[in-house]
Write a protein that holds these residues in place. Structure first.
Motif, PDB file in Angstrom:
ATOM      1  N   THR A 130     -76.651  -6.924  19.108  1.00 12.32           N
ATOM      2  CA  THR A 130     -77.843  -7.101  19.942  1.00 12.32           C
ATOM      3  C   THR A 130     -77.888  -6.045  21.035  1.00 12.32           C
ATOM      4  O   THR A 130     -78.955  -5.507  21.360  1.00 12.32           O
ATOM      5  N   ARG A 131     -76.739  -5.732  21.599  1.00 16.90           N
ATOM      6  CA  ARG A 131     -76.687  -4.675  22.618  1.00 16.90           C
ATOM      7  C   ARG A 131     -77.170  -3.355  22.046  1.00 16.90           C
ATOM      8  O   ARG A 131     -77.989  -2.654  22.670  1.00 16.90           O
ATOM      9  N   ILE A 132     -76.685  -3.006  20.866  1.00 14.10           N
ATOM     10  CA  ILE A 132     -77.103  -1.754  20.227  1.00 14.10           C
ATOM     11  C   ILE A 132     -78.602  -1.774  19.954  1.00 14.10           C
ATOM     12  O   ILE A 132     -79.309  -0.770  20.156  1.00 14.10           O
ATOM     13  N   GLY A 133     -79.106  -2.926  19.518  1.00 17.23           N
ATOM     14  CA  GLY A 133     -80.528  -3.035  19.244  1.00 17.23           C
ATOM     15  C   GLY A 133     -81.370  -2.830  20.493  1.00 17.23           C
ATOM     16  O   GLY A 133     -82.335  -2.060  20.496  1.00 17.23           O
ATOM     17  N   PHE A 134     -80.982  -3.480  21.590  1.00 14.40           N
ATOM     18  CA  PHE A 134     -81.749  -3.356  22.831  1.00 14.40           C
ATOM     19  C   PHE A 134     -81.625  -1.958  23.432  1.00 14.40           C
ATOM     20  O   PHE A 134     -82.510  -1.536  24.179  1.00 14.40           O
ATOM     21  N   ASP A 135     -80.568  -1.250  23.113  1.00 15.89           N
ATOM     22  CA  ASP A 135     -80.433   0.141  23.554  1.00 15.89           C
ATOM     23  C   ASP A 135     -81.539   1.025  22.988  1.00 15.89           C
ATOM     24  O   ASP A 135     -81.838   2.090  23.546  1.00 15.89           O
ATOM     25  N   HIS A 136     -82.137   0.598  21.870  1.00 13.10           N
ATOM     26  CA  HIS A 136     -83.122   1.433  21.180  1.00 13.10           C
ATOM     27  C   HIS A 136     -84.514   0.807  21.115  1.00 13.10           C
ATOM     28  O   HIS A 136     -85.370   1.271  20.360  1.00 13.10           O
ATOM     29  N   ILE A 137     -84.744  -0.236  21.871  1.00 15.82           N
ATOM     30  CA  ILE A 137     -86.067  -0.867  21.899  1.00 15.82           C
ATOM     31  C   ILE A 137     -86.794  -0.384  23.148  1.00 15.82           C
ATOM     32  O   ILE A 137     -86.504  -0.814  24.275  1.00 15.82           O
ATOM     33  N   GLY A 138     -87.742   0.515  22.952  1.00 15.42           N
ATOM     34  CA  GLY A 138     -88.458   1.092  24.078  1.00 15.42           C
ATOM     35  C   GLY A 138     -89.290   0.091  24.847  1.00 15.42           C
ATOM     36  O   GLY A 138     -89.533   0.253  26.048  1.00 15.42           O
ATOM     37  N   PHE A 139     -89.734  -0.957  24.186  1.00 14.58           N
ATOM     38  CA  PHE A 139     -90.581  -1.971  24.820  1.00 14.58           C
ATOM     39  C   PHE A 139     -89.881  -2.628  26.007  1.00 14.58           C
ATOM     40  O   PHE A 139     -90.540  -3.034  26.976  1.00 14.58           O
ATOM     41  N   VAL A 140     -88.563  -2.711  25.953  1.00 18.46           N
ATOM     42  CA  VAL A 140     -87.802  -3.309  27.059  1.00 18.46           C
ATOM     43  C   VAL A 140     -86.965  -2.263  27.793  1.00 18.46           C
ATOM     44  O   VAL A 140     -85.981  -2.594  28.444  1.00 18.46           O
ATOM     45  N   GLY A 141     -87.355  -1.000  27.662  1.00 20.47           N
ATOM     46  CA  GLY A 141     -86.714   0.047  28.447  1.00 20.47           C
ATOM     47  C   GLY A 141     -85.552   0.755  27.794  1.00 20.47           C
ATOM     48  O   GLY A 141     -85.034   1.731  28.333  1.00 20.47           O
ATOM     49  N   GLY A 142     -85.105   0.257  26.633  1.00 20.23           N
ATOM     50  CA  GLY A 142     -83.986   0.889  25.953  1.00 20.23           C
ATOM     51  C   GLY A 142     -82.736   0.922  26.808  1.00 20.23           C
ATOM     52  O   GLY A 142     -82.482   0.035  27.630  1.00 20.23           O
ATOM     53  N   ALA A 143     -81.951   1.983  26.634  1.00 19.12           N
ATOM     54  CA  ALA A 143     -80.699   2.111  27.382  1.00 19.12           C
ATOM     55  C   ALA A 143     -80.947   2.315  28.870  1.00 19.12           C
ATOM     56  O   ALA A 143     -80.062   2.085  29.699  1.00 19.12           O
ATOM     57  N   GLY A 144     -82.172   2.765  29.219  1.00 20.48           N
ATOM     58  CA  GLY A 144     -82.499   3.005  30.622  1.00 20.48           C
ATOM     59  C   GLY A 144     -82.745   1.748  31.423  1.00 20.48           C
ATOM     60  O   GLY A 144     -82.831   1.794  32.660  1.00 20.48           O
ATOM     61  N   GLY A 145     -82.853   0.610  30.745  1.00 17.03           N
ATOM     62  CA  GLY A 145     -82.977  -0.658  31.438  1.00 17.03           C
ATOM     63  C   GLY A 145     -84.416  -1.107  31.659  1.00 17.03           C
ATOM     64  O   GLY A 145     -85.365  -0.325  31.569  1.00 17.03           O
ATOM     65  N   LEU A 146     -84.561  -2.385  31.931  1.00 19.98           N
ATOM     66  CA  LEU A 146     -85.851  -2.997  32.220  1.00 19.98           C
ATOM     67  C   LEU A 146     -85.840  -3.455  33.676  1.00 19.98           C
ATOM     68  O   LEU A 146     -84.910  -4.147  34.105  1.00 19.98           O
ATOM     69  N   PHE A 147     -86.880  -3.071  34.423  1.00 23.14           N
ATOM     70  CA  PHE A 147     -86.922  -3.370  35.849  1.00 23.14           C
ATOM     71  C   PHE A 147     -88.119  -4.263  36.171  1.00 23.14           C
ATOM     72  O   PHE A 147     -89.240  -4.000  35.709  1.00 23.14           O
ATOM     73  N   ILE A 148     -87.868  -5.294  36.947  1.00 22.61           N
ATOM     74  CA  ILE A 148     -88.946  -6.133  37.452  1.00 22.61           C
ATOM     75  C   ILE A 148     -89.388  -5.524  38.773  1.00 22.61           C
ATOM     76  O   ILE A 148     -88.602  -5.450  39.723  1.00 22.61           O
ATOM     77  N   PRO A 149     -90.621  -5.049  38.862  1.00 20.08           N
ATOM     78  CA  PRO A 149     -91.046  -4.299  40.055  1.00 20.08           C
ATOM     79  C   PRO A 149     -91.076  -5.154  41.318  1.00 20.08           C
ATOM     80  O   PRO A 149     -91.380  -6.350  41.263  1.00 20.08           O
ATOM     81  N   TYR A 150     -90.740  -4.505  42.406  1.00 17.07           N
ATOM     82  CA  TYR A 150     -90.809  -5.163  43.718  1.00 17.07           C
ATOM     83  C   TYR A 150     -92.245  -5.078  44.201  1.00 17.07           C
ATOM     84  O   TYR A 150     -92.814  -3.984  44.337  1.00 17.07           O
ATOM     85  N   GLU A 151     -92.860  -6.215  44.455  1.00 18.83           N
ATOM     86  CA  GLU A 151     -94.243  -6.256  44.911  1.00 18.83           C
ATOM     87  C   GLU A 151     -94.314  -7.098  46.183  1.00 18.83           C
ATOM     88  O   GLU A 151     -94.100  -8.312  46.149  1.00 18.83           O
ATOM     89  N   GLU A 152     -94.612  -6.437  47.259  1.00 14.57           N
ATOM     90  CA  GLU A 152     -94.587  -7.108  48.562  1.00 14.57           C
ATOM     91  C   GLU A 152     -95.548  -8.294  48.625  1.00 14.57           C
ATOM     92  O   GLU A 152     -95.248  -9.316  49.248  1.00 14.57           O
ATOM     93  N   GLN A 153     -96.674  -8.164  47.938  1.00  9.25           N
ATOM     94  CA  GLN A 153     -97.662  -9.239  47.998  1.00  9.25           C
ATOM     95  C   GLN A 153     -97.207 -10.497  47.271  1.00  9.25           C
ATOM     96  O   GLN A 153     -97.784 -11.575  47.451  1.00  9.25           O
TER      97      GLN A 153
END
Length: 333
Positions: A130-153
């Motif tokens: 699963t780790r290898i799979g998520f490393d190559h799934i661009g929809f969730v950021g791949g190896a670069g990670g998925l970030f939940i944006p900081y939104e002040e509002q």
């Protein structure tokens, strides 16, 4: 609550009540750093309890439990980032996906008689694939990670898990308390007794008419589902997910150390283990920095030596030993 309370004598009940009270009022006098450590402790109480149900009671060793943390976190975070679906709704598909993976692992392992160390290897393999799979799934950021944006509002929107440190502390407290209560109830249920029978002697349990396959599969499904909820908490608490970190075997080991040190197959073992190991890690970081020990892995060496010492002195876990020493458990007739 009755089964949890009924196993303890008056002294034990007072100790538990005082501990709960202290945790409820802890934020009143805690710094932000202390509150973050307490939040982390309660998180490990929760996920450790989920693993404890599967291993401590049902006797099924999983060394890839980070799989469910990762799936829960990624599914809920992706739904929020890409579709605006909040975590209170996103937790349901997150749990469903994790339970599906758990069902697949359980079905393969139990249907084909994969047991013990080999079942543990199967759980590691699923987590690594699963780790290898998520490393190559661009929809969730791949190896670069998925970030939940900081939104002040959105700050203060508890319904989207966009709260303060205090909010996450009490959320972790609620999750930990619910996990302890659920474990206590399951331990005294028909299913819990079936798990214990299977753990002690699977052949004898089958001879008694227990549907071993179904009982073990239920343990995996409950454990994976609970752990996925912990993954949702993790995602919205840290706001960043990386496959190399989240699905790593080291994360699974970190998750299971608390129950092992505290005492597997007990209700309060994962609680005591988390309250020992998490502060220990923080203390070792401070001590090694203060002493100027900057060698790579220094903290891990001291941490490992401490673990070896604890396990050598109390091989059945700290909680059973502590309970006997303090006389907290109700004596059986």
């Amino acid at each position: 609550m009755i089964s949890l309370w009924g196993d303890m004598n008056r002294r034990g009940q007072v100790v538990v009540a005082l501990a709960l009270l202290l945790l409820l009022v802890a934020p009143l006098g805690a710094t932000r750093y202390v509150l973050s450590v307490l939040t982390l402790i309660l998180y490990f109480v929760y996920v450790g309890q989920a693993w404890n149900l599967m291993m401590g009671y049902a006797g099924q060793l999983s060394l890839g439990h980070a799989l469910y943390v990762g799936l829960g976190g990624y599914v809920s975070a992706a739904l929020w980032v890409h579709f605006g679906i909040g975590p209170w709704l996103g937790v349901f598909p997150a749990v469903a996906v994790a339970a599906a993976f758990g069902a697949a692992i359980g079905w393969l392992g139990f249907r084909f008689g994969i047991e013990g160390v080999y079942f543990a290897l199967l759980t590691i393999a699923f987590a690594e694939f699963t780790r290898i799979g998520f490393d190559h799934i661009g929809f969730v950021g791949g190896a670069g990670g998925l970030f939940i944006p900081y939104e002040e509002q959105r700050l203060g929107q508890w319904w989207n898990l966009r709260g303060s440190q205090l909010f996450f502390y009490y959320l972790a407290f609620a999750l930990a308390a619910a996990a302890v209560l659920l474990t206590a109830l399951l331990a005294r249920s028909r299913l819990g007794y079936q798990w214990i029978a299977i753990r002690e002697d699977e052949t004898a349990a089958r001879a008694l008419g227990i549907d071993v396959f179904r009982a073990k599969l239920k343990a995996v499904l409950i454990s994976s589902s609970m752990t996925a909820i912990g993954g949702v908490f993790y995602a919205f608490y840290y706001n960043s997910l990386f496959p190399a970190q989240l699905f790593d075997m080291g994360r699974s080991i970190e998750l299971i150390l608390g129950p092992i040190v505290g005492g597997t197959g007990t209700v309060f073992g994962p609680v005591v283990g988390a309250f020992i190991l998490t502060p220990l890690g923080e203390i070792l970081i401070s001590v090694t920095e203060h002493l100027g020990i900057n060698a790579p892995g220094a903290k891990a060496v001291f941490f490992g030596l401490t673990l070896m010492t604890i396990i050598y002195l109390v091989p059945t876990g700290v909680w059973p030993w502590l309970s006997r020493k303090l006389g907290l458990a109700r004596r059986r007739p």
